[in-house]
Structure formats: structure tokens, C-alpha cells
Design a protein around this motif. Structure first.
Motif, PDB file in Angstrom:
ATOM      1  N   TRP A   1       0.811  -1.217   0.000  1.00 34.47           N
ATOM      2  CA  TRP A   1       0.000   0.000   0.000  1.00 34.47           C
ATOM      3  C   TRP A   1       0.846   1.269   0.000  1.00 34.47           C
ATOM      4  N   HIS A   2       0.428   2.224  -0.822  1.00 30.84           N
ATOM      5  CA  HIS A   2       1.088   3.536  -0.920  1.00 30.84           C
ATOM      6  C   HIS A   2       0.105   4.608  -0.468  1.00 30.84           C
ATOM      7  N   LYS A   3       0.478   5.366   0.548  1.00 34.40           N
ATOM      8  CA  LYS A   3      -0.391   6.416   1.077  1.00 34.40           C
ATOM      9  C   LYS A   3      -0.393   7.618   0.141  1.00 34.40           C
ATOM     10  N   ILE A   4      -1.593   8.173  -0.096  1.00 31.69           N
ATOM     11  CA  ILE A   4      -1.722   9.340  -0.962  1.00 31.69           C
ATOM     12  C   ILE A   4      -2.520  10.426  -0.249  1.00 31.69           C
ATOM     13  N   ASP A   5      -2.551  11.596  -0.844  1.00 33.56           N
ATOM     14  CA  ASP A   5      -3.284  12.740  -0.297  1.00 33.56           C
ATOM     15  C   ASP A   5      -4.788  12.469  -0.359  1.00 33.56           C
ATOM     16  N   LYS A   6      -5.466  12.593   0.782  1.00 37.56           N
ATOM     17  CA  LYS A   6      -6.903  12.342   0.837  1.00 37.56           C
ATOM     18  C   LYS A   6      -7.715  13.386   0.078  1.00 37.56           C
ATOM     19  N   ASN A   7      -7.108  14.482  -0.278  1.00 39.87           N
ATOM     20  CA  ASN A   7      -7.815  15.511  -1.044  1.00 39.87           C
ATOM     21  C   ASN A   7      -7.835  15.216  -2.541  1.00 39.87           C
ATOM     22  N   THR A   8      -7.206  14.118  -2.944  1.00 47.19           N
ATOM     23  CA  THR A   8      -7.219  13.730  -4.350  1.00 47.19           C
ATOM     24  C   THR A   8      -8.630  13.313  -4.762  1.00 47.19           C
ATOM     25  N   PRO A   9      -9.130  13.769  -5.907  1.00 52.17           N
ATOM     26  CA  PRO A   9     -10.419  13.267  -6.384  1.00 52.17           C
ATOM     27  C   PRO A   9     -10.389  11.744  -6.477  1.00 52.17           C
ATOM     28  N   MET A  10     -11.399  11.119  -5.927  1.00 58.78           N
ATOM     29  CA  MET A  10     -11.417   9.665  -5.793  1.00 58.78           C
ATOM     30  C   MET A  10     -11.182   8.943  -7.120  1.00 58.78           C
ATOM     31  N   GLU A  11     -11.847   9.408  -8.178  1.00 56.29           N
ATOM     32  CA  GLU A  11     -11.753   8.709  -9.451  1.00 56.29           C
ATOM     33  C   GLU A  11     -10.356   8.804 -10.056  1.00 56.29           C
ATOM     34  N   TYR A  12      -9.635   9.905  -9.783  1.00 55.33           N
ATOM     35  CA  TYR A  12      -8.265  10.016 -10.289  1.00 55.33           C
ATOM     36  C   TYR A  12      -7.305   9.145  -9.480  1.00 55.33           C
ATOM     37  N   ALA A  13      -7.502   9.083  -8.178  1.00 53.48           N
ATOM     38  CA  ALA A  13      -6.683   8.199  -7.351  1.00 53.48           C
ATOM     39  C   ALA A  13      -6.856   6.749  -7.790  1.00 53.48           C
ATOM     40  N   ALA A  14      -8.085   6.394  -8.184  1.00 59.77           N
ATOM     41  CA  ALA A  14      -8.382   5.017  -8.573  1.00 59.77           C
ATOM     42  C   ALA A  14      -7.775   4.640  -9.911  1.00 59.77           C
ATOM     43  N   THR A  15      -7.495   5.624 -10.762  1.00 56.78           N
ATOM     44  CA  THR A  15      -7.079   5.336 -12.137  1.00 56.78           C
ATOM     45  C   THR A  15      -5.670   5.802 -12.487  1.00 56.78           C
ATOM     46  N   VAL A  16      -4.911   6.297 -11.529  1.00 60.68           N
ATOM     47  CA  VAL A  16      -3.623   6.918 -11.840  1.00 60.68           C
ATOM     48  C   VAL A  16      -2.548   5.902 -12.228  1.00 60.68           C
ATOM     49  N   THR A  17      -2.680   4.661 -11.807  1.00 59.07           N
ATOM     50  CA  THR A  17      -1.565   3.727 -11.881  1.00 59.07           C
ATOM     51  C   THR A  17      -1.373   3.071 -13.236  1.00 59.07           C
ATOM     52  N   VAL A  18      -2.398   2.971 -14.053  1.00 54.12           N
ATOM     53  CA  VAL A  18      -2.257   2.251 -15.321  1.00 54.12           C
ATOM     54  C   VAL A  18      -2.076   3.202 -16.500  1.00 54.12           C
ATOM     55  N   ASN A  19      -3.085   3.992 -16.833  1.00 62.05           N
ATOM     56  CA  ASN A  19      -2.990   4.818 -18.042  1.00 62.05           C
ATOM     57  C   ASN A  19      -2.069   6.030 -17.894  1.00 62.05           C
ATOM     58  N   PRO A  20      -2.234   6.882 -16.872  1.00 61.75           N
ATOM     59  CA  PRO A  20      -1.306   8.013 -16.747  1.00 61.75           C
ATOM     60  C   PRO A  20       0.145   7.576 -16.571  1.00 61.75           C
ATOM     61  N   LEU A  21       0.363   6.509 -15.819  1.00 56.38           N
ATOM     62  CA  LEU A  21       1.736   6.051 -15.599  1.00 56.38           C
ATOM     63  C   LEU A  21       2.341   5.496 -16.886  1.00 56.38           C
ATOM     64  N   THR A  22       1.529   4.831 -17.690  1.00 58.33           N
ATOM     65  CA  THR A  22       1.998   4.371 -19.006  1.00 58.33           C
ATOM     66  C   THR A  22       2.452   5.565 -19.847  1.00 58.33           C
ATOM     67  N   ALA A  23       1.634   6.620 -19.870  1.00 55.13           N
ATOM     68  CA  ALA A  23       1.986   7.816 -20.641  1.00 55.13           C
ATOM     69  C   ALA A  23       3.295   8.423 -20.158  1.00 55.13           C
ATOM     70  N   LEU A  24       3.449   8.580 -18.855  1.00 51.27           N
ATOM     71  CA  LEU A  24       4.655   9.196 -18.295  1.00 51.27           C
ATOM     72  C   LEU A  24       5.893   8.375 -18.596  1.00 51.27           C
ATOM     73  N   ARG A  25       5.811   7.075 -18.410  1.00 53.98           N
ATOM     74  CA  ARG A  25       6.979   6.231 -18.633  1.00 53.98           C
ATOM     75  C   ARG A  25       7.411   6.265 -20.089  1.00 53.98           C
ATOM     76  N   MET A  26       6.447   6.224 -21.004  1.00 51.18           N
ATOM     77  CA  MET A  26       6.831   6.230 -22.417  1.00 51.18           C
ATOM     78  C   MET A  26       7.470   7.556 -22.809  1.00 51.18           C
ATOM     79  N   LEU A  27       6.992   8.652 -22.240  1.00 51.47           N
ATOM     80  CA  LEU A  27       7.593   9.947 -22.537  1.00 51.47           C
ATOM     81  C   LEU A  27       9.026  10.039 -22.022  1.00 51.47           C
ATOM     82  N   GLU A  28       9.336   9.319 -20.949  1.00 50.72           N
ATOM     83  CA  GLU A  28      10.631   9.497 -20.297  1.00 50.72           C
ATOM     84  C   GLU A  28      11.651   8.398 -20.597  1.00 50.72           C
TER      85      GLU A  28
END
Length: 375
Positions: free
Chosen positions: A151-178
Motif C-alpha cells: 500500500w502507498h499512502k496518498i493525499d486524501k484531497n485527491t479526487p477519488m476517481e483520479y486516485a483510482a485510475t492513476v496507476t495504469v494509463n497516466p503512468l503508461t503515458a509518463l513512462r513512455m515519454l521518459e
């Protein structure tokens, strides 16, 4: 984990006899009472389970799972939200390269709230928001018990739906760019499938880093509206495939430098269009094949332009001891969300309406935003 809940899943195909099949997979009262007196237990959990691979709308069902023992290094998390991703569907179908053994609980990423802790857990408290990082199988259930290292602790003020979806699609985009071209501010990229969730993330993350984007979309009804949407996200140029059926697509670049890096999630002609934009020595990274058509590369592209073709699969990257780096990148991406620099369309759906959300994710109800289950 050797647990009562695992025994329940195995009981689905008769390998264990802890449960009476006529009781809808609920535990016998005597078994539950004895176990509860001897250990700290999680609450019972509702879960989307599939007993064998096949069409997701046919093989998944919502069942009740019994409590699980919370060991000294375990964290019991009450799930808040989890998406339905294409890879989740492929796992249920049995066609994804890595998938859990059936019977299994669906889902791979999500966000939850710490419910209770084992006696040796430090750094987390009840009420904290956490995500499994790297992601973990079985997020389509109301309570999950896993070792604190998951488990990784995150900011509770994060919109729930973005916290739920950050790990697959956004992370794929970031890794490919870098990972492939050492891009810097002022450089550019080109991609097809620009309206996809990964495509939208690439546009916005690139924009935040000063990288310009050339985007290719399919010819379809509503393409003008899609173009405007991508422009609002920060796309520098957006073209339909038919617009690029010319000899020299680089005439469209104007003051944008030739891209060193391209992304392909479609295949076929759409991949060829990405290659046409790339500069000498450029690289095209393939991370999907929505058209199910092969990539065709001209001999001259290799000999005279020295182009490179690469592939990217996020799960393989995350399996190579990248947990800490993965978490730093997630924090960066959630920071972009907080700053309003990363956004994409989603629909929160109550857990009880899971099969409606699944139908939408399967495309049975037309084009729909990303479906995110809210528990």
C-alpha cells in the motif's frame, strides 16, 4: 495468502469443502465463529468473481466473501473506487499474458481507505487513503487485506476517481515519454489513438514538460469535436488519418520540430503515419494494437532514416523492482491532477450497478467514458 477467503474462491470449483454450495458461498456459522474468536478479522466482503475465463458479462458474478485474518504486517483496506480497464476485461477473457489463477476477483488498480491494521504496521493509520502500488489483482471487492508493503499512502484531497485510475494509463503515458528518447522542453512527439485515455494523458503530461504534440485520430462522426477537445487539453496539432494521405506529412509541421519519438496503439496504416512524421533516428513505441492489423515498415525507413521500433508494457516494467520509482511518479501525476494539468473523462458507477458499468466498458452501449466503480 492461506485464508478463509482464498478457500472460498477455491470452493467455487469444488476443490475445498469449507462451504455449503446451497448457501451461496457464505461460511457455515460454526466455522466462522471459531475462526473469529482466534484472530483479528476483516469485515465480510462483496466481490466480483469469475470462476473460469470467458466473456466478462457471462462469467462474472457478485458474491459475498467471508472475513480474512489480519496478520501483524497486514493492512485491511475498505475500497473506495476501482476502474474497469481493457486489461481487466482481457484477464477475464483469459487472453492477457499475465493473469491471476481462477477462480479470481477482478480488478487491478483502485483506491481505498485504511480500515484496520496489524500490530506491526507503522506509517499508516485508519482513515488514510492508499492505493496498491505496484497495482495488485483483486480490487473489485469491498475489503482487501494485504501486507503493508503493497500500500502507498496518498493525499486524501485527491479526487477519488483520479486516485483510482492513476496507476495504469497516466503512468503508461509518463513512462513512455521518459524512457525512450531523452526528450527536453521544446521537443515534440507524434501519436495515433490520441483520443484514448493514454493518448490524452500523453498530451497533457507532454504539455506540462514543455513538449509539443502532434496527434492523429480516426476518421469518424464527431471528429471535429474530438479535435477541439484535444486542443483544449493542450494538443498542438490534431489530424485525422485521411488528412495525412499526402506524400509529405511534414509540410503540416509549420514551426513544430520534427518529432524524435512516436507512440502507436493502433497498428496498420495509423502506425505508418506515425513513422512518416519521425525525424532521422527517431523511435516509435508500440503499446497497443486496437486495429488488430500488423505494423508495416518500408525498407527505406530503416536504411535511410535509421528508425527504431520499440515496445512498452507497463506491467513488465513494474515487475522489475520499480516500486519506489513507481510511487514517486504516482505522486508526480497526482500533483498534476491537483494543479488542474491532468484531466480525463470518467463516470462513477455504484458497485451494485457493476454489470451496467461492465456493459458500457465492453462497448455494448456505444462510446462511453472510463467506467469507475464506487464502493
Amino acid at each position: 495468502m492461506a485464508s478463509v477467503r482464498l478457500a472460498t474462491l477455491k470452493a467455487l470449483h469444488g476443490s475445498l469443502s469449507i462451504f455449503n454450495p446451497s448457501q451461496s458461498l457464505m461460511p457455515r456459522t460454526q466455522t466462522y465463529t471459531v475462526r473469529a474468536l482466534s484472530a483479528t478479522m476483516s469485515p465480510p466482503s462483496s466481490a466480483v468473481v469469475y470462476e473460469h475465463h470467458g466473456p466478462p458479462d457471462s462469467v462474472t458474478r457478485l458474491i459475498e466473501l467471508p472475513p480474512v485474518e489480519i496478520k501483524q504486517n497486514d493492512v485491511c483496506v475498505k475500497m473506495l473506487a476501482a476502474p474497469i480497464n481493457p486489461s481487466d476485461i482481457n484477464r477475464i477473457e483469459g487472453v492477457y499474458p499475465v493473469r491471476p489463477q481462477v477462480p479470481a476477483v477482478g480488478g487491478y488498480e483502485g483506491v481505498g481507505e485504511v480500515h484496520s491494521l496489524g500490530s506491526a504496521v507503522r506509517g499508516l493509520s485508519p482513515g488514510d487513503w492508499v492505493i496498491p502500488s505496484p497495482p495488485s489483482f483483486g480490487t473489485w471487492q469491498t475489503y482487501i487485506v494485504k501486507d503493508q508493503s503493497v500500500w502507498h499512502k496518498i493525499d486524501k484531497n485527491t479526487p477519488m476517481e483520479y486516485a483510482a485510475t492513476v496507476t495504469v494509463n497516466p503512468l503508461t503515458a509518463l513512462r513512455m515519454l521518459e524512457d525512450f528518447a531523452g526528450l527536453k522542453s521544446g521537443d515534440s512527439i507524434v501519436q495515433n489513438g490520441a483520443t484514448s485515455m493514454v493518448g490524452q494523458c500523453i498530451i497533457q503530461i507532454a504539455r506540462a514538460q514543455g513538449i509539443r504534440s502532434i496527434n492523429i485520430t480516426r476518421d469518424r462522426a464527431g471528429s471535429d469535436e474530438a479535435k477541439e477537445k484535444l486542443k483544449k487539453l493542450g494538443a498542438d496539432e490534431v489530424f485525422t488519418e485521411s488528412q495525412l494521405e499526402v506524400k509529405n506529412v511534414k509540410d503540416f509541421l509549420a514551426n513544430i520540430p520534427e518529432p524524435a519519438l512516436g507512440f502507436n496503439c493502433v497498428g496498420g496504416n495509423a502506425a505508418s503515419l506515425v513513422l512518416k512524421f519521425l525525424r532521422q533516428g527517431g523511435t516509435m513505441v508500440t503499446y497497443g494494437g486496437m486495429s488488430k492489423k500488423p505494423i508495416t515498415v518500408s525498407t527505406s525507413s530503416f536504411i535511410f532514416k535509421d528508425l527504431s521500433l520499440r515496445g512498452f508494457w507497463l506491467q513488465k516494467w513494474m515487475n522489475s523492482d520499480k516500486a519506489e520509482e513507481c510511487r514517486r511518479m504516482i505522486d508526480y501525476l497526482l500533483g498534476l491532477v491537483h494543479e488542474g494539468k491532468l484531466t480525463y473523462e470518467m463516470e462513477l458507477v455504484p458497485f451494485n450497478d457493476f454489470h451496467t458499468a461492465l456493459d458500457k466498458a465492453l462497448g455494448k452501449l456505444g462510446s462511453q467514458p472510463k467506467q469507475v466503480i464506487k464502493f
